[in-house]
Scaffold this motif. Structure first.
Motif, short mmCIF file in Angstrom:
data_model
loop_
_atom_site.label_atom_id
_atom_site.label_comp_id
_atom_site.label_asym_id
_atom_site.label_seq_id
_atom_site.Cartn_x
_atom_site.Cartn_y
_atom_site.Cartn_z
N HIS B 4 0.84 -1.18 0.00
CA HIS B 4 0.00 0.00 0.00
C HIS B 4 0.87 1.23 0.00
O HIS B 4 2.06 1.17 0.33
CB HIS B 4 -0.94 -0.01 1.20
N GLN B 14 -6.51 2.16 2.64
CA GLN B 14 -6.31 2.77 1.32
C GLN B 14 -7.50 2.45 0.41
O GLN B 14 -8.00 3.30 -0.31
CB GLN B 14 -5.02 2.24 0.71
N GLN B 15 -7.95 1.18 0.50
CA GLN B 15 -9.06 0.78 -0.36
C GLN B 15 -10.35 1.47 0.05
O GLN B 15 -11.15 1.89 -0.79
CB GLN B 15 -9.21 -0.74 -0.33
N ARG B 19 -12.51 3.84 -2.47
CA ARG B 19 -13.91 3.61 -2.81
C ARG B 19 -14.76 4.82 -2.40
O ARG B 19 -15.66 5.24 -3.12
CB ARG B 19 -14.42 2.34 -2.15
N ARG B 177 -6.43 -6.02 -8.28
CA ARG B 177 -7.13 -6.38 -7.04
C ARG B 177 -8.62 -6.15 -7.22
O ARG B 177 -9.04 -5.27 -7.98
CB ARG B 177 -6.63 -5.52 -5.88
N ALA B 179 -10.58 -4.75 -5.23
CA ALA B 179 -10.94 -3.40 -4.81
C ALA B 179 -10.77 -2.41 -5.95
O ALA B 179 -11.50 -1.42 -6.04
CB ALA B 179 -10.09 -2.98 -3.62
N GLN B 180 -9.79 -2.70 -6.84
CA GLN B 180 -9.60 -1.79 -7.97
C GLN B 180 -10.70 -1.97 -9.01
O GLN B 180 -11.21 -1.00 -9.56
CB GLN B 180 -8.22 -2.03 -8.59
#
Lengths: 345, 210, 543, 92
Positions: B4, B14-15, B19, B177, B179-180
């Protein structure tokens, strides 16, 4: 507020003379609001100064202070009181605003057209003018304002009135000037190169002089306004040889209105214009309304919206094709064809 | 890859931040369209007949096909995200790639429709044969807004499809990922949501069919 | 007190790599903030120069210094530069960037790369807008009213595109800050413990994110109208110019709060630090900040009272404007009350706060006056309104900006500014400001419309006073820049916390090291806790 | 996966419903009905596809804020546009 102190306040605040009842009412509110404003600012400034002096730090050592927190409810109560004051101003202001927009009975209607960079005035019976608006004193006047090109704003400081002139739409403004005089008119909405010189003069004449003006004489007050160096651009228009209603007749022929509308009372493709003005119309929707100036202009611009029962929906729109002054002229022409035309309005 | 950025204390944080920022940005994007919808409301009020006629003139069927295409694309990207979260990158890749293809299909249909409009002489600003031959006043305003709104939306579709294309490629390479992908999917759903409103306004509400 | 700057010299964000390249590619929020501050200050002087020239032209009626074409372009340039290149980014993107992470105990903003991108978007927008302004120049005023803006022959389009790009910078920064406040707060720092400046920046960011896209779109629409004549707002094709005004002010009224909210945040900080007191009511200021953020969106129509709106709409906008004003009143009341029983040290930042209090109350109250509909009919588009919003934006935002510059000067540069000069110029700014703008209220009452290069001779002497004041103001600002520039090199080296402030941003070295806090920040004492024996000093000890 | 399938099916069904309804002659109800269906659909997308159901309060707040701004713009400006009796040449 007694009149003498009102005049004093006007001098202090650099307000120009107030030439109408409405202007004086607005000024009265103005005095209250501006006094409260100045007192408020002074009170805050002085309070801060007093605290500053009283609690100034001696020496350079900071000393700890007490934790003082006012519960929010006191702040909200204070805010509530202030809001009450503001809303009182709003209430008075709103009523005055409505009064400015409401046209009194029997008002003299004058069409005002702003174009880069001059004001044109046309009324039903007087001559058209550019730069000089002539009205009778002590009689209600209603201005129907529009613009030919861009947004302008018709501003008469002495009457405390201002109304944007918007192309494609009429806005209106009413006033009754107390006494004869001449007052500067400015364009207040930026409109391009010569915006700063888009001035005119409003001349209020005593009734008898106004009558003479209608009959063709140029009273000295009007001549002066036209020649006033300070109010450049104020000049009398070419005296129109015909009345606005006559011009409406010509325009109606030019735009082809008379191909479908008769003026002798016979229905044709469209309703006749004889007796149209002020009569009740039944729409296809069953709704009933009175054919006033608003309805007539609406019908020219958006014929499909308020269709009258019994006629085919064939009228084209004239939105953007007819100059506002021509629209006004045609409305005046239709007005002159009402059954009671000739009698007192 | 699982590193990260240095200023975050953890990847999870970070995620969350990313978001969250995406949601804020979506609110902003939504308001980009507000002006156009507002103009539509006002001018429809001024020119009800012309707007109904304009809507009636648009191809309701093409519009509906495109709506179904976009909604399907939304379903596939949502499922693709779930697959990636559950560690099934191959299935995720297939679903996201389908989304991109559907986006392409949407654009093809849209461009076809633009082509038809150009053929019929319906151009923005009331230019073209259609208006010269006596369209109702106000139809020019309708079609100008039509071009502007669907055009702006098509730009968003293109951007969204481009983003998802890159993401599909990275899923295949195993460097993306979940999350991306979620960020890309959120953006895509917004594009879909805007169209869900565009569609009835420009294709369906034309009054009784003639 | 030991000059700790020496101790941290190697570690400060200013130290380390000093190459131009390292600055231009930095992701450190402090460096980006400083670059924003420098750029926006530069534009303050560009816009100020235009203002001085405009005032000079108005020294006498009729054409003196410049003709109407030049004048019209110049007031447009003044408005565009001041609004979009100075006011909107100055405090949020400048001080906000520098201070926001420090004040919530974070290492950086949530998205440092995006932050740098925002700066470059700003620069790009500025270049495009200035290109437009100098290569021909728009003559529409910063309000770009249609149909004029669609018809004028001047270079409107590059200016519109420039402002559009600047809008993106504003949105990107806003998104970044909102995410930062939500997700980057130090462990244990609750919402109701955040410094008030953070609340202010947060509210500002919300407005930036939600209002700017509407402006962006509407500017593009005018651009197209200008280029292709599509008739979107053109009345000849059934368009409605008043719809444009609605959309424009839907952004531009909240934009006033983009300019004023951060200024209010600065005042909240400075008042507490220099009276060594907690705010009279922390909650009240937070409530007012949130209230302004929301209600600020509801009041735009008061810019259109004479535009022929429906009376009902005008009345609604009137009431809503009164409600917004109340929130500002709550803040003023709280700031003034904060001074009560304080231990007040009269330094330049506090002087600016006092100036702010007085000018902002007067400006705000005249705001209530112009929101009173029948009064606004006379004042609308006159110098009264010009004076009113300059009271808010110059008397409010600029004085707050100057307060911030002086208060955080040691924080940012590690040096002190010369106090005597600071105090003297604060007084001169206050005097110059009043001499400039009080006559403009009176001119407005007389009926002087705005955007006039020419006027009736009877109005001249008020214009002369106003022009004189503008030169005082110009001199004061120029002197301020000179002594601040001087102190960069020659100012006394500052201690880590020269004001003995309890603010979170002072709990690290001045200037701060690259990642702000060595270890985790010590935020165990409130940001406005002045009750203790000794205020926190230097980098707080780790728990 | 099941949730997505059900939501997707519902969206497609609503799409067809909206299309079907538009072929009827609803008169004045046409626009409100179309907008109501669209709102339900966007709601489904936001809640299920965009996971607003499980989203933290902050994300919900901003999802809502976009919507609130629409209500503000349309709601207040409509009081002008609707009550003004429009752009026509209306000297009222």
């Amino acid at each position: 507020m007694i009149p003498a102190s009102a005049d004093l306040m006007r001098d202090v605040l650099f307000l120009p003379e107030a030439a109408s009842r409405q202007a004086r009412d607005i000024d009265a509110l103005h005095f209250w609001v501006i006094s409260a404003t100045m007192l408020g600012a002074l009170a805050v400034g002085l309070t801060a100064l007093v605290f500053l002096v009283k609690y100034r730090r001696m020496g350079d050592r900071p000393r700890p202070t007490r934790f003082i927190a006012l519960p929010v409810k006191y702040e909200l109560a204070m805010a509530g009181l202030l809001l009450g004051l503001f809303l009182a101003w709003w209430f008075v202001g709103y009523r005055q605003m409505i009064a400015l927009q409401r046209a009194p009975e029997g008002a003299l209607e004058i069409y005002v057209t702003g174009k880069q960079w001059m004001w044109k005035f046309a009324s039903a019976d007087g001559p058209d003018t550019v730069g000089v608006l002539v009205v009778p004193a002590a009689r209600p006047v209603r201005l129907l304002i529009t613009a030919r090109d861009v947004v302008h704003s018709f501003f008469v400081p002495a009457l405390r009135v201002k109304q944007d002139a918007i192309p494609g739409r009429y806005t209106s403004l009413s006033f009754t000037i107390d006494r004869p005089g001449s007052f500067p008119v400015y364009c207040a909405e930026y409109c391009g190169l010569s915006h700063s010189r888009m001035w005119a003069t409003l001349v209020a004449l005593p009734p008898e002089e106004y009558q003479r003006w209608l009959e063709g004489a140029v009273p000295p007050a009007v001549g002066e306004a036209g020649g006033n160096a300070d109010i450049a651009g104020g000049r009398l228009g070419e005296r129109e040889a015909i009345s606005i209603a006559q011009r409406g007749e010509q325009q109606a022929a030019r735009y082809g209105c008379l191909a479908c509308h008769t003026v002798d009372g016979q229905p044709h493709i469209g309703p006749t214009w004889r007796g149209l003005f002020g009569s009740e119309r039944v729409l296809v929707t069953g709704q009933r309304l009175v054919a006033d100036a608003a309805y007539l202009t609406q019908s020219m611009m958006r014929p499909m919206e308020d269709l009258v029962a019994g006629y085919p929906p064939v009228m084209p729109t004239y939105q953007g094709q007819m100059e506002p002054a021509d629209v006004a002229a045609i409305v005046e022409y239709i007005k002159s064809l009402r059954h009671d035309a000739g009698r007192a309005p | 890859m699982a590193e990260h950025a240095a200023h975050f204390e953890s990847l999870a944080r970070q995620q969350t931040a990313a978001r969250f920022a995406m949601w804020v940005f979506l609110a902003s994007e939504l308001l980009l369209f507000a002006g156009l919808f507002f103009l539509y409301m006002c001018y429809r009020l001024y020119w009800p007949a012309a707007f109904a006629s304009g809507v009636g003139h648009n191809h309701a069927l093409l519009g509906t096909v495109n709506t179904i295409v976009l909604i399907t694309a939304s379903i596939t990207v949502a499922m693709g995200l779930r697959k990636l979260q559950h560690g099934a990158p191959r299935a995720a890749f297939r679903l996201v790639a389908t989304t991109v293809l559907l986006a392409g299909l949407f654009l093809v249909v849209k461009l076809t429709e633009y082509g038809v409009h150009i053929d019929e002489g319906i151009l923005p600003g009331g230019r073209g044969r259609y208006f010269a031959e006596g369209a109702l006043p106000g139809e020019a305003a309708f079609f100008t807004l039509y071009w502007l709104t669907t055009g702006l939306h098509a730009i968003h579709v293109t951007v969204g499809a481009g983003v998802l294309l890159v993401m599909a490629w990275r899923i295949r390479r195993g460097t993306l990922r979940a999350a991306q992908l979620e960020l890309g999917a959120l953006y895509w759903h917004l594009v879909d949501a805007i169209w869900i409103f565009l569609w009835p306004l420009y294709y369906l509400t034309g009054g009784a069919p003639k | 007190m030991t000059p700790t700057t020496e101790r941290h010299a190697g570690e400060s964000y200013l130290g380390g790599e000093r190459t131009l390249r390292s600055w231009l590619t930095t992701r450190d929020h402090k460096r980006i903030g400083l670059m924003f501050l420098i750029a926006t200050s530069l534009f303050l002087f560009v816009g100020g120069l235009f203002a001085l020239l405009l005032r000079l032209e108005l020294l006498a009626p009729r054409e003196t210094l410049m003709g109407p074409m030049t004048y019209n372009r110049m007031f447009t340039a003044h408005g565009v530069v001041m609004v979009w290149l100075f006011m909107i980014p100055a405090i949020p993107s400048g001080f906000g960037n520098f201070l926001l992470p420090l004040m919530i105990g974070a290492n950086d903003v949530a998205f440092p790369r995006l932050n740098l991108a925002s700066f470059y978007i700003y620069v790009a927008g500025a270049v495009v807008a200035l290109f437009g302004l100098f290569m021909g120049g728009a003559d529409t005023g910063w309000t770009f009213y249609v149909p004029y803006s669609a018809q004028t022959a001047t270079a409107v389009v590059p200016v519109l595109i420039g402002v559009f790009i600047l809008g993106w910078s504003s949105i990107v920064t806003g998104v970044n800050f909102i995410a930062t406040v939500h997700t980057m707060r130090a462990k244990g720092l609750q919402w109701m413990q955040m410094p008030l400046f953070v609340w202010a920046i947060y509210g500002t960011s919300v407005i930036q994110v939600l209002a700017t896209p509407v402006l962006g779109l509407v500017l593009l629409l005018i651009g197209m109208e200008h280029l292709f004549d599509w008739g979107i707002f053109d009345p000849r094709r059934g368009g409605d110019p008043v719809i444009f005004q609605h959309l424009f002010w839907f952004y531009s009224h909240p934009a006033v709060y983009i300019m004023v909210l951060p200024a209010m945040g600065v005042i909240s900080e400075v008042v507490c630090a220099f009276s060594r007191k907690n705010p009279l009511s922390y909650q009240a200021i937070v409530i007012a900040t949130v209230g302004i953020t929301f209600f600020g969106f509801l009041a735009w129509g008061h810019h259109m009272f004479t535009a022929g709106m429906s009376t009902f709409a005008a009345g609604s906008f009137g009431i809503l404007s009164m409600v917004v004003a109340i929130f500002s009143a709550i803040k003023v009341f709280t700031w003034t009350g904060t001074l009560y029983q304080g231990s007040i040290s009269l330094k330049a930042p506090l002087l600016y706060v006092l100036a702010f209090l007085f000018l902002f109350v007067f400006g705000g109250m005249t705001g209530v006056a112009v929101a009173t509909m029948s009064l606004d009919v006379h004042w609308h588009d006159t110098y009264f309104v010009v004076a009113h919003f300059h009271f808010i934006m110059v008397g409010g935002t600029l004085t707050a900006f100057l307060a911030a510059v002086h208060y955080w000067f040691p924080k940012v540069t590690g040096r002190n500014y010369p106090e005597t000069w600071g105090v003297a110029m604060a007084v001169l700014v206050f005097i110059g400001f009043n001499v400039t703008f009080v006559p403009q209220f009176l001119l407005g009452n007389l009926g002087m419309p705005r955007r006039y290069y020419d006027y009736p001779e009877s109005m001249q002497w008020l214009h002369v006073i106003s022009t004189g004041g503008s030169w005082l103001l110009g001199i004061a600002l120029l002197t301020t820049v000179l002594y601040l520039a001087w102190s960069l090199r020659h100012g006394a080296v500052a201690t880590d916390n020269p004001w003995h402030s309890a603010g979170f941003e002072w709990r690290t070295a001045s200037p701060p090291p690259p990642y702000n806090f060595p270890g985790s920040p010590a935020l165990h004492r409130g940001a406005y806790d002045y009750t203790g024996q000794e205020p926190p000093e230097g980098p707080a000890a780790l728990p | 996966m099941r949730t997505y399938a059900i939501t997707g099916a519902a969206l497609l069904a609503l799409t067809l419903l909206s299309y079907g309804v538009s072929r009827l002659d609803l008169g004045g109800a046409e626009m409100p009905v179309a907008m109501a269906i669209a709102t339900v659909k966007v709601g489904l997308v936001a809640v299920y596809f965009m996971h607003l159901r499980h989203a933290p309060a902050g994300e919900r707040l901003f999802a809502l804020s976009g919507l609130v701004m629409y209500v503000v713009l349309f709601g207040i400006a409509a009081t002008d546009v609707f009550l003004r009796r429009t752009t026509g040449f209306l000297p009222q």
